[in-house]
Design a protein around this motif. Sequence first.
Motif: not given
Length: 234
Positions: A171-183
């Motif tokens: 939760p504390q790092v959501r909004g940084r595009g990390l899910a997009s980066l990994l997918v």
Amino acid sequence: MRCDVSVLDDPVRNSLLGAHAHLARRVGGAVTYREGVCTFAAVPPLPAPADWRDLEQLVGAGGLADLFSAELTAPAAWTPEFAADGVQMVLDPPQARPVRAAVGSVVELGADDVPDMLALTAATTPGPFFDGTISMGTYLGVRDDGRLVAMAGERLRPPGWTEISAVCTAPQVRGRGLASLLVDALAQRILARDERPFLHAVGSNTGAIALYERLGFRHRKDVRFHGYRVPAGR
């Protein structure tokens, strides 16, 4: 790139009889993953009573038969454990590349990372994840000051396809595009193998579905995730 899309109608069985045969346990026509890897199980597309008995033997009295998205009706004596509507999505057209997020540093995760992976998935509940799930494919993550804060990986492997799964962000790092980066990173690897990425999402998770659509995935079909307890003491 040509992939037989029909294998996605029964991705668990087509994985266990193919790329994941080394992770399988089998009795007659029933097949499931080894304990500690994944709970998914499968029977033939038109199961006979003997196939259900085989699956009951595999999972044990009172055990969980997780049928994932199979379009089947379990025997009446089996108790529903869970059910949820969902969607199956594919990257289409297959030559498309998802938009790359320009943040974070992706690392490949291994056996030493499993405790952190279990902690992250327990906190974010992206779906079932166990200490042996990492054996199903490549898992990637992002660390922040040494702490694993985002991850995603490869799960089901029907012929010509690889499922992207366990997409989760602290939760504390959501909004940084990390899910997009990994997918994106996983999709690039899958496409480089001349395979095609697909994934599943719970239908109520509209935020995740919207993210996947932005990355180039399209809705293929609605699915129903379902699992059952087999009768105990028979």
